[in-house]
Design a protein around this motif. Structure first.
Motif, PDB file in Angstrom:
ATOM      1  N   ARG A   1      13.009 -20.546  12.682  1.00 38.79           N
ATOM      2  CA  ARG A   1      11.807 -19.775  13.026  1.00 38.79           C
ATOM      3  C   ARG A   1      12.119 -18.280  13.039  1.00 38.79           C
ATOM      4  O   ARG A   1      11.324 -17.464  12.573  1.00 38.79           O
ATOM      5  N   LEU A   2      13.285 -17.924  13.580  1.00 40.80           N
ATOM      6  CA  LEU A   2      13.673 -16.509  13.574  1.00 40.80           C
ATOM      7  C   LEU A   2      13.753 -15.993  12.137  1.00 40.80           C
ATOM      8  O   LEU A   2      13.245 -14.913  11.809  1.00 40.80           O
ATOM      9  N   LEU A   3      14.393 -16.782  11.279  1.00 35.67           N
ATOM     10  CA  LEU A   3      14.577 -16.349   9.893  1.00 35.67           C
ATOM     11  C   LEU A   3      13.258 -16.346   9.124  1.00 35.67           C
ATOM     12  O   LEU A   3      12.953 -15.404   8.393  1.00 35.67           O
ATOM     13  N   MET A   4      12.488 -17.417   9.276  1.00 37.94           N
ATOM     14  CA  MET A   4      11.236 -17.513   8.518  1.00 37.94           C
ATOM     15  C   MET A   4      10.243 -16.429   8.940  1.00 37.94           C
ATOM     16  O   MET A   4       9.498 -15.897   8.114  1.00 37.94           O
ATOM     17  N   THR A   5      10.222 -16.115  10.229  1.00 45.84           N
ATOM     18  CA  THR A   5       9.303 -15.080  10.698  1.00 45.84           C
ATOM     19  C   THR A   5       9.666 -13.737  10.065  1.00 45.84           C
ATOM     20  O   THR A   5       8.789 -13.001   9.582  1.00 45.84           O
ATOM     21  N   THR A   6      10.951 -13.434  10.052  1.00 47.66           N
ATOM     22  CA  THR A   6      11.373 -12.175   9.451  1.00 47.66           C
ATOM     23  C   THR A   6      11.073 -12.179   7.957  1.00 47.66           C
ATOM     24  O   THR A   6      10.488 -11.226   7.417  1.00 47.66           O
ATOM     25  N   ARG A   7      11.455 -13.254   7.304  1.00 40.88           N
ATOM     26  CA  ARG A   7      11.249 -13.350   5.860  1.00 40.88           C
ATOM     27  C   ARG A   7       9.761 -13.217   5.493  1.00 40.88           C
ATOM     28  O   ARG A   7       9.398 -12.447   4.598  1.00 40.88           O
ATOM     29  N   ALA A   8       8.916 -13.950   6.194  1.00 39.83           N
ATOM     30  CA  ALA A   8       7.494 -13.973   5.838  1.00 39.83           C
ATOM     31  C   ALA A   8       6.828 -12.626   6.109  1.00 39.83           C
ATOM     32  O   ALA A   8       6.031 -12.137   5.292  1.00 39.83           O
ATOM     33  N   THR A   9       7.163 -12.006   7.241  1.00 40.31           N
ATOM     34  CA  THR A   9       6.534 -10.717   7.528  1.00 40.31           C
ATOM     35  C   THR A   9       7.061  -9.637   6.587  1.00 40.31           C
ATOM     36  O   THR A   9       6.307  -8.753   6.178  1.00 40.31           O
ATOM     37  N   VAL A  10       8.325  -9.707   6.228  1.00 46.58           N
ATOM     38  CA  VAL A  10       8.866  -8.742   5.262  1.00 46.58           C
ATOM     39  C   VAL A  10       8.148  -8.897   3.915  1.00 46.58           C
ATOM     40  O   VAL A  10       7.754  -7.904   3.295  1.00 46.58           O
ATOM     41  N   GLU A  11       7.963 -10.117   3.470  1.00 40.82           N
ATOM     42  CA  GLU A  11       7.328 -10.315   2.168  1.00 40.82           C
ATOM     43  C   GLU A  11       5.857  -9.884   2.198  1.00 40.82           C
ATOM     44  O   GLU A  11       5.337  -9.337   1.223  1.00 40.82           O
ATOM     45  N   ALA A  12       5.208 -10.109   3.336  1.00 44.64           N
ATOM     46  CA  ALA A  12       3.819  -9.655   3.464  1.00 44.64           C
ATOM     47  C   ALA A  12       3.749  -8.128   3.432  1.00 44.64           C
ATOM     48  O   ALA A  12       2.910  -7.536   2.739  1.00 44.64           O
ATOM     49  N   ALA A  13       4.623  -7.489   4.180  1.00 49.27           N
ATOM     50  CA  ALA A  13       4.607  -6.026   4.239  1.00 49.27           C
ATOM     51  C   ALA A  13       4.978  -5.420   2.889  1.00 49.27           C
ATOM     52  O   ALA A  13       4.401  -4.406   2.456  1.00 49.27           O
ATOM     53  N   ARG A  14       5.916  -6.040   2.196  1.00 47.46           N
ATOM     54  CA  ARG A  14       6.286  -5.563   0.864  1.00 47.46           C
ATOM     55  C   ARG A  14       5.074  -5.636  -0.072  1.00 47.46           C
ATOM     56  O   ARG A  14       4.798  -4.695  -0.830  1.00 47.46           O
ATOM     57  N   ALA A  15       4.347  -6.738  -0.003  1.00 43.98           N
ATOM     58  CA  ALA A  15       3.173  -6.907  -0.862  1.00 43.98           C
ATOM     59  C   ALA A  15       2.134  -5.817  -0.583  1.00 43.98           C
ATOM     60  O   ALA A  15       1.553  -5.234  -1.498  1.00 43.98           O
ATOM     61  N   ILE A  16       1.926  -5.529   0.705  1.00 46.31           N
ATOM     62  CA  ILE A  16       0.956  -4.480   1.079  1.00 46.31           C
ATOM     63  C   ILE A  16       1.402  -3.129   0.520  1.00 46.31           C
ATOM     64  O   ILE A  16       0.612  -2.377  -0.061  1.00 46.31           O
ATOM     65  N   ILE A  17       2.669  -2.823   0.693  1.00 41.37           N
ATOM     66  CA  ILE A  17       3.170  -1.512   0.276  1.00 41.37           C
ATOM     67  C   ILE A  17       3.120  -1.354  -1.239  1.00 41.37           C
ATOM     68  O   ILE A  17       2.704  -0.316  -1.764  1.00 41.37           O
ATOM     69  N   TYR A  18       3.536  -2.377  -1.966  1.00 39.38           N
ATOM     70  CA  TYR A  18       3.500  -2.267  -3.430  1.00 39.38           C
ATOM     71  C   TYR A  18       2.062  -2.078  -3.905  1.00 39.38           C
ATOM     72  O   TYR A  18       1.785  -1.289  -4.821  1.00 39.38           O
ATOM     73  N   ARG A  19       1.143  -2.802  -3.283  1.00 40.02           N
ATOM     74  CA  ARG A  19      -0.259  -2.624  -3.662  1.00 40.02           C
ATOM     75  C   ARG A  19      -0.722  -1.197  -3.337  1.00 40.02           C
ATOM     76  O   ARG A  19      -1.445  -0.572  -4.096  1.00 40.02           O
ATOM     77  N   ASN A  20      -0.277  -0.707  -2.184  1.00 45.82           N
ATOM     78  CA  ASN A  20      -0.623   0.651  -1.745  1.00 45.82           C
ATOM     79  C   ASN A  20      -0.142   1.696  -2.763  1.00 45.82           C
ATOM     80  O   ASN A  20      -0.894   2.585  -3.186  1.00 45.82           O
ATOM     81  N   VAL A  21       1.082   1.565  -3.190  1.00 44.42           N
ATOM     82  CA  VAL A  21       1.651   2.571  -4.097  1.00 44.42           C
ATOM     83  C   VAL A  21       1.024   2.448  -5.489  1.00 44.42           C
ATOM     84  O   VAL A  21       0.777   3.455  -6.163  1.00 44.42           O
ATOM     85  N   TRP A  22       0.763   1.237  -5.895  1.00 43.51           N
ATOM     86  CA  TRP A  22       0.094   1.049  -7.189  1.00 43.51           C
ATOM     87  C   TRP A  22      -1.314   1.685  -7.155  1.00 43.51           C
ATOM     88  O   TRP A  22      -1.761   2.270  -8.146  1.00 43.51           O
ATOM     89  N   ALA A  23      -1.963   1.613  -6.017  1.00 43.31           N
ATOM     90  CA  ALA A  23      -3.266   2.284  -5.895  1.00 43.31           C
ATOM     91  C   ALA A  23      -3.096   3.801  -6.025  1.00 43.31           C
ATOM     92  O   ALA A  23      -3.918   4.475  -6.674  1.00 43.31           O
ATOM     93  N   PHE A  24      -2.032   4.344  -5.445  1.00 41.96           N
ATOM     94  CA  PHE A  24      -1.765   5.788  -5.631  1.00 41.96           C
ATOM     95  C   PHE A  24      -1.532   6.101  -7.113  1.00 41.96           C
ATOM     96  O   PHE A  24      -2.033   7.103  -7.642  1.00 41.96           O
ATOM     97  N   ASP A  25      -0.759   5.256  -7.770  1.00 41.38           N
ATOM     98  CA  ASP A  25      -0.500   5.467  -9.202  1.00 41.38           C
ATOM     99  C   ASP A  25      -1.813   5.470  -9.989  1.00 41.38           C
ATOM    100  O   ASP A  25      -2.031   6.334 -10.850  1.00 41.38           O
ATOM    101  N   ARG A  26      -2.662   4.503  -9.713  1.00 37.85           N
ATOM    102  CA  ARG A  26      -3.944   4.447 -10.430  1.00 37.85           C
ATOM    103  C   ARG A  26      -4.810   5.654 -10.094  1.00 37.85           C
ATOM    104  O   ARG A  26      -5.524   6.183 -10.937  1.00 37.85           O
ATOM    105  N   ALA A  27      -4.752   6.084  -8.846  1.00 39.98           N
ATOM    106  CA  ALA A  27      -5.553   7.243  -8.442  1.00 39.98           C
ATOM    107  C   ALA A  27      -5.166   8.483  -9.238  1.00 39.98           C
ATOM    108  O   ALA A  27      -5.989   9.376  -9.464  1.00 39.98           O
ATOM    109  N   HIS A  28      -3.922   8.549  -9.658  1.00 39.83           N
ATOM    110  CA  HIS A  28      -3.476   9.705 -10.434  1.00 39.83           C
ATOM    111  C   HIS A  28      -3.567   9.483 -11.934  1.00 39.83           C
ATOM    112  O   HIS A  28      -3.703  10.425 -12.689  1.00 39.83           O
TER     113      HIS A  28
END
Lengths: 598, 598
Positions: free
Chosen positions: A347-374
């Motif tokens: 549970r300790l490992l899966m919680t870290t893994r899952a939240t990291v992967e979720a946050a990574r997905a959000i950030i990559y989408r965020n930066v790609w939106a910046f790229d498209r904005a420019h």
């Protein structure tokens, strides 16, 4: 065991599913960013991170930086990292070719920054702040300033620093007191002291370009009276060579909980009344410039949460596979097994893994939106992309840094008593990660940004559109992940309810909105995280069915999404109640009774 | 600003509402513990904690302990604390008068331990471990052993240490390898190495009484083959004087994330084949003895979470009242105000405050149940009290230490950038608190204890009875706090559903139960915390209406309970879903794929 190995399959998959990788070649300016090139760049970056940078992380923590004479001295090992960084051209990726860059997508550069930051967060702050400074000069500086300063910053020959904070002006930047006086030649004399200046001085580059916020005589109070100045450590002659040293000096270094390898400087400007600066943009428009620097840096800081928790996760997962302790629950034998077999450790490992992967997905989408904005050719696409990028920025910054600290703490717990011993290395991640929820705007300020400015931006168009997209996806979950359809629909509905409620509060109930901001940000981020992980899982299902890709990786993506939806999403959905509860129980204890009458 | 002030009104109120204070005088053995005596003792203890001990906290962090020759040397300031501790008789409170104690309730001693621990957690571990050792000797030692060793431990002239862990035997105590061989005179020769021995050696006492777990030749494998031995640092002659030094020696000290003032020792027993120990209780019954030590120590460690978070809260609240930054949201003027006026800052403070008060209520109730289990005249009352005490122990240990870390982190956040600077002091609480979820049985082990042994104890009688009590209270909330009735009823119902589900799992679905253990513990603790805070609020309402007591304090108790129920309870209630989700998403990724195929 403390070795870092860049999770290349995960990063590539996140780029494909959330970072627009497959659209890059069709985006003006990114035509060369095809699959093969990208894969090769990621591969090389992984080698840099794994082999050259990662081994310096503990060294930076132990040695730290110190002042000798009037210069900050960093560990020798950092100098080798900087050399490799410059030689590999890693700092140049996302800048225009006209300025010495390679014109690749910012999203790709972020993926590489993730690896560099996992490898050594303290070091990574230096290129991060440099790129913030570059963005601000490109966006607001004069042509001459751009030509004179930016190419050497792009090549990492010089670095940049952001000089905002003063003892009485932290989150409230408008309270700053540093002064600037115009000289007959058009330059300005700068004076004042700045604190918490990350990489404000060091010995890794020939010159440091400070961007300094200061106030002109008679300027309006607050944020409307702030101007931005470019203050080089060494003056730059017209032929590009370095001249005399400017009157800017490091006064002292802070003794910090973590990121010891990153010098946090107190900087003095104009002690000898001879600090020369050059205005960037217009007088009294410094705040706008600052936000240009900060928006970039905020997502970059969010990425630190992902990076540190990713490495902490790897470190703990490797330990959990090696450490033999206690019999497996429900097993027939009483033989001790690797602790990764124990559900509570998983549970300790899966919680870290899952939240990291979720946050990574959000950030990559965020930066790609910046790229498209420019870069998108259609102005309407650019406008919408900018709105989405701005909306996601507080999520990227606050959610990712919160789960960064939480993940580092969970990973430490995997080690049991060994986790508390410094030599194990888990404690460094716990200490290092703790700054990220604070700097570049505390996470409380991010939440206020989300529940204020970003809620009302374009009449709510951007959050409404994202919620619509998520609702449509959730309601269409009729294959594969379909058992999670109801949970995701409920969560999106709760988010919509929360956003609509806060939107309706308006200025009348603005205290209620402010009181709800933090749980609102957590709800919003977790729903977006769940949505993106479910989208990834759907794509993983498709590839598995098509025998396209590594099945072990794809199956793990699906399980991780299921874990996130089953185990993490429900408590976020339950934040709707707290969000709608108003501010009374938060505000009604008298200020004084927080300390007295106990 | 980093001064600690014992929250005497809160402690007294918690003792009255949850710690049975008003029943003490009617409990056999506690007849003298009347209101006036208790108030006087608490007052004096507060002075000790505030004035004598609290100033040593930072000193202990900075100086730490070190080895000189074959002895651990602690900071001089600790010696003065120990003197004050011995002279004031603070170690003697809860022990029988026949052993030099004062025969006061253990609950009162815990309240005082809370203050001492807030004042200096690192120091407080030494009396904590001593009392664990005393409990074990009293419960399982011979009359001669009790007479020979205990009185000097009660007076704190000597201290105790628990020697359990070995490099290959942490959570799995049964794997330990230390040896004991019986000598012709009935004593045993002990040999082996122990790690993580808190206060295993030091210079604060004349002698140290080690309790050591070891294995006899031919003993059964696992926990059934472990025996406990008493190993004095200095042999004790029959006349009570100290004899030769025993063959036990500190080998090294750990370099830790926090509690630097507490020496964590590697101890070597029998390096010269001359370490003499005496068996405590029967051969191969050492585990039972260990649990006697540990049950006491577990609640004590839980208290550390409360203590450190309480002090971190006070530190942050004082700062938030002084620090002026930014205009108040919704105010007419743009004048900067103290940051305690900002809702997001208040949320940090209120969350810490409310969870600390909930955890304190749980712990006081837990200890009072232990007191009743030992002292009530009716055997049936004793049996039930023991069941309740055992049930609450994992809650006290795990919930309180989890919120301890969370609270220390939230308090650090209040300081913004200053929080990350060591000199501010917030970082020490963040570092110190992090050990408590690990030692004395990790919080994962506590959760397994709650969802295993404690779920099935007496056929589930004890949790059923507590849930019944809470349900009855919640359904009767028809005055005052009545607007929270539904929320509390829902929460208790969710807990009942969760407990019933896990109970029904039995051995068939034991992996599902283990997978659910951690969220089950969090749900259970938060519901009990909400229940106890609502009970306190109801009592506060009664006193307010009767003009009995300090209205500012009583009103704040009510608001804190409301905040907990509104803002904290709902996410715990939502854990029912995760608890019932089974173990598949937790267990199905292959072990190897936690590191590979990424």
């Amino acid at each position: 065991m403390s070795d870092y190995r860049a999770p290349l399959e995960e990063i590539q998959f996140a780029l494909e599913t959330c970072g627009g990788l497959n659209e890059w070649v069709n985006t003006p300016g990114f035509e060369e960013a095809g699959e093969d090139l990208v894969a090769a760049v990621l591969d090389e970056a992984a080698k840099l991170a794994n082999e050259i940078i990662a081994p310096t992380n503990v060294i930076g923590d132990l040695k730290g930086a110190h002042i000798e004479g009037d210069t900050v001295v960093t560990p020798d090992e950092f100098k080798k990292v900087q050399e490799a960084f410059v030689e590999g051209g890693w700092s140049t990726l996302a800048y225009p070719e006209s300025l010495g860059g390679q014109g690749l997508p910012g999203t790709l550069a972020f993926a590489i920054t993730e690896m560099v930051t996992s490898a050594n967060m303290a070091f990574s702050l230096q290129p991060l702040l440099t790129s913030g400074a570059i963005e601000a000069i490109i966006a607001h500086g004069s042509k001459e300033q751009i030509a004179k300063y930016v190419p050497n910053m792009v090549s990492a020959k010089w670095t940049g620093a952001m000089n905002l904070t003063e003892p009485g002006a932290g989150s409230d930047v408008g309270a700053l007191k540093a002064k600037a006086e115009k000289q007959p030649d058009g330059s300005y004399k700068i004076s004042g002291q700045k604190i918490f200046i990350t990489w404000g001085d060091h010995d890794l580059a020939e010159n440091i370009i400070h961007l300094v916020l200061a106030r002109l005589p008679g300027a309006p109070e607050g944020t409307r009276g702030i101007s931005m100045f470019l203050v080089p450590k060494f003056h730059v002659n017209d032929d590009g060579s370095l001249g005399d040293r400017n009157d800017v000096r490091v006064v002292s270094l802070e003794h910090k909980l973590g990121i010891h390898g990153s010098p946090t400087c107190v900087m003095a400007f104009g002690e000898n009344d001879n600090c020369i600066g050059y205005i960037v943009g217009e007088e009294n428009k410094g705040m706008r410039n600052m936000f240009t620097m900060m928006n970039h840096a905020r997502v970059g800081v969010g990425l630190q949460g992902v990076s540190v928790a990713e490495r902490a996760y790897q470190h703990a997962a490797a330990f959990a596979q090696e450490r033999i302790q206690s019999a497996e629950i429900g097993a027939k034998t009483r033989d001790a097994v690797a602790i990764i077999r124990h559900p509570d450790v998983r549970r300790l490992l899966m919680t870290t893994r899952a939240t990291v992967e979720a946050a990574r997905a959000i950030i990559y989408r965020n930066v790609w939106a910046f790229d498209r904005a420019h870069h998108a050719s259609d102005p309407e696409v650019r406008r919408k992309a900018q709105g989405e990028a701005d909306l996601l920025t507080p999520l990227s910054k606050a959610y990712a840094t919160d789960i960064g600290v939480e993940g580092a703490s969970l990973a430490l717990q995997v080690f049991g008593g060994m986790g508390f011993i410094e030599e194990t290395g888990a404690a460094q991640f716990y200490r290092d990660s703790r700054i990220a929820p604070i700097y570049e705007g505390t996470n409380g300020i991010q939440a206020l940004d989300l529940a204020g400015r970003k809620l009302n931006d374009a009449g709510g168009e951007h959050w409404k559109s994202l919620i619509e997209e998520m609702k449509e996806f959730a309601e269409g979950m009729d294959r594969g992940m379909k058992e999670y359809k109801d949970t995701l629909v409920d969560a999106v509905t709760a988010l919509e309810d929360a956003a609509t409620t806060l939107f309706a509060n308006g200025f009348e109930n603005i205290v209620d909105t402010a009181a709800a901001a933090t749980p609102y940000l957590r709800l919003f981020s977790t729903v977006v995280g769940a949505y993106l992980l479910c989208k990834q899982a759907t794509e993983a299902e498709r590839r598995l069915a098509a025998h396209d890709g590594n099945p072990a990786f794809l199956r793990a993506k699906i399980t991780t999404a299921r874990f996130y939806v089953e185990q993490i999403l429900p408590t976020a959905t339950a934040l709707l109640g707290p969000i709608k509860a108003g501010s009374a129980s938060l505000m009604e204890i008298d200020d004084i009774d927080f300390c007295e009458n106990r």
